[in-house]
Design an enzyme around this catalytic site. Structure first.
Site, PDB file in Angstrom:
ATOM      1  CD1 TRP A  13       5.157   7.042  -7.527  1.00  0.00           C
ATOM      2  CD2 TRP A  13       5.756   5.035  -8.316  1.00  0.00           C
ATOM      3  NE1 TRP A  13       5.271   7.138  -8.887  1.00  0.00           N
ATOM      4  CE2 TRP A  13       5.631   5.922  -9.404  1.00  0.00           C
ATOM      5  CE3 TRP A  13       6.130   3.711  -8.571  1.00  0.00           C
ATOM      6  CZ2 TRP A  13       5.871   5.534 -10.715  1.00  0.00           C
ATOM      7  CZ3 TRP A  13       6.370   3.317  -9.883  1.00  0.00           C
ATOM      8  CH2 TRP A  13       6.239   4.227 -10.946  1.00  0.00           C
ATOM      9  CG  HIS A  98      10.037  10.719   3.209  1.00  0.00           C
ATOM     10  ND1 HIS A  98       8.962  10.505   4.034  1.00  0.00           N
ATOM     11  CD2 HIS A  98       9.564  11.400   2.138  1.00  0.00           C
ATOM     12  CE1 HIS A  98       7.875  11.027   3.472  1.00  0.00           C
ATOM     13  NE2 HIS A  98       8.219  11.587   2.320  1.00  0.00           N
ATOM     14  CD  GLU A 100       5.417   9.075   4.599  1.00  0.00           C
ATOM     15  OE1 GLU A 100       5.835   8.222   3.807  1.00  0.00           O
ATOM     16  OE2 GLU A 100       4.545   9.923   4.297  1.00  0.00           O
ATOM     17  N   GLY A 177       0.756  14.405   3.023  1.00  0.00           N
ATOM     18  CA  GLY A 177      -0.395  13.509   2.992  1.00  0.00           C
ATOM     19  C   GLY A 177      -1.616  14.045   3.721  1.00  0.00           C
ATOM     20  N   GLY A 237       4.026  13.100  -3.424  1.00  0.00           N
ATOM     21  CA  GLY A 237       3.610  11.793  -2.916  1.00  0.00           C
ATOM     22  C   GLY A 237       2.319  11.360  -3.581  1.00  0.00           C
ATOM     23  N   GLY A 238       1.203  11.527  -2.871  1.00  0.00           N
ATOM     24  CA  GLY A 238      -0.108  11.055  -3.339  1.00  0.00           C
ATOM     25  C   GLY A 238      -0.394  11.377  -4.799  1.00  0.00           C
TER      26      GLY A 238
HETATM   27  P1  PGA Z   1       2.310  14.096  -0.342  1.00  0.00           P
HETATM   28  O1  PGA Z   1       3.708  13.426   0.067  1.00  0.00           O
HETATM   29  O2  PGA Z   1       2.490  14.782  -1.665  1.00  0.00           O
HETATM   30  O3  PGA Z   1       1.326  12.941  -0.420  1.00  0.00           O
HETATM   31  O4  PGA Z   1       1.951  15.065   0.733  1.00  0.00           O
HETATM   32  C1  PGA Z   1       4.925  14.073  -0.174  1.00  0.00           C
HETATM   33  C2  PGA Z   1       6.071  13.220   0.310  1.00  0.00           C
HETATM   34  O5  PGA Z   1       5.931  12.516   1.306  1.00  0.00           O
HETATM   35  O6  PGA Z   1       7.159  13.214  -0.293  1.00  0.00           O
END
Ligand code: PGA
Length: 255
Positions: A13, A98, A100, A177, A237-238
């Site tokens: 999330w 991750h 990020e 993303g 993610g999204g």
């Molecule tokens: P996303 O993110 O599905 O929004 O591309 C995946 C993630 O970062 O685990």
């Protein structure tokens, strides 16, 4: 997918949600899931909502984990949350490395290894995320990059036993993303490469470890990705913030 490995559908999330939106999301997801589940379904809420989620999923088969944990065990590390604290509140899983965290917060392979070890020592199941940037892919370095990210963790461990329950997520940075997804063939190529790397370490391990794909997984591309033999589910993610879309991704898992 391979019948020997139970698939996983995991929702990351990130920094999203409120008490109200989370209650509604969990209720919608859990109301739709019928036992026995064809995949392990887990969500990764922000830290402050972990306990709320723990309460909400109590009588369901939904599982939950944290998005991060500290590299240190305890002490003067303002703002950090340790793997042992997560274990203490009943947490079972934690995302480690991750992209990020690696790219926005400067986590090196060395830090990722420390976090991974802390998670294992605390009795959590880490989901190790690996993935290359677009530049690295264009330069033909994808295998070298993800191989190093995996190797860093594998070579820091003495025994294979503690690695048996580990989960890996291949998430190409350029696909996260962005709406760009690796094609099922591109993803499969790296998943099978990662499995080969595990095989060099232990062949039993390579058969057991689930390798998830992440990076713009949506309802309309999930089943093609999941049909690949070395893709054991998704880290989403999204699309995990929308109950309907997330459930469609779950239903894309083959029986
Ligand atoms: P996303 O993110 O599905 O929004 O591309 C995946 C993630 O970062 O685990």
């Amino acid at each position: 997918m391979n019948k020997l490995r139970k698939p996983i559908i995991a929702g990351n999330w990130k920094m999203n949600g409120t008490r109200a939106s989370i209650k509604s999301l969990i209720e919608q997801i859990s109301n739709d899931l019928i036992s026995p589940l064809k995949a392990e379904v887990m969500v990764f809420p922000p830290f402050v909502y972990l306990d709320q989620v723990a309460q909400l999923v109590k009588n369901t088969e939904l599982r939950w984990g944290a998005q991060n944990a500290a590299a240190e065990a305890q002490g003067a590390f303002t703002g950090e949350i340790s793997a042992l604290m997560l274990k203490d509140i009943g947490c079972q899983y934690v995302l480690v490395g991750h992209s990020e965290r690696r790219h926005l917060f400067g986590e090196s392979n060395e830090t990722v290894v420390k976090k991974f070890d802390r998670a294992i020592q605390a009795g959590l199941t880490p989901i190790l995320c690996v993935g290359e940037t677009l530049d690295q892919r264009k330069q033909g370095k994808t295998e070298a990059v993800v191989g190093d990210q995996l190797q860093a963790v594998l070579s820091a461990k003495d025994g294979v036993n503690s690695l048996e329950n580990v989960i890996i997520a291949y998430e190409p940075v350029w696909a996260i993303g962005t709406g760009l997804t690796a094609t099922p063939e591109q993803a499969e190529e790296i998943h099978s490469f990662l499995r080969e790397q595990l095989k060099n370490f232990s062949s039993t391990l390579s058969q057991k470890v689930r390798i998830l794909y992440g990076g713009s997984v949506k309802a309309n591309n999930a089943s093609a990705l999941f049909s690949m033999p070395n893709i054991d589910g998704g880290l989403i993610g999204g699309a995990s913030l929308d109950a309907k879309e997330f459930l469609q991704i779950y239903h894309a898992v083959e029986c």
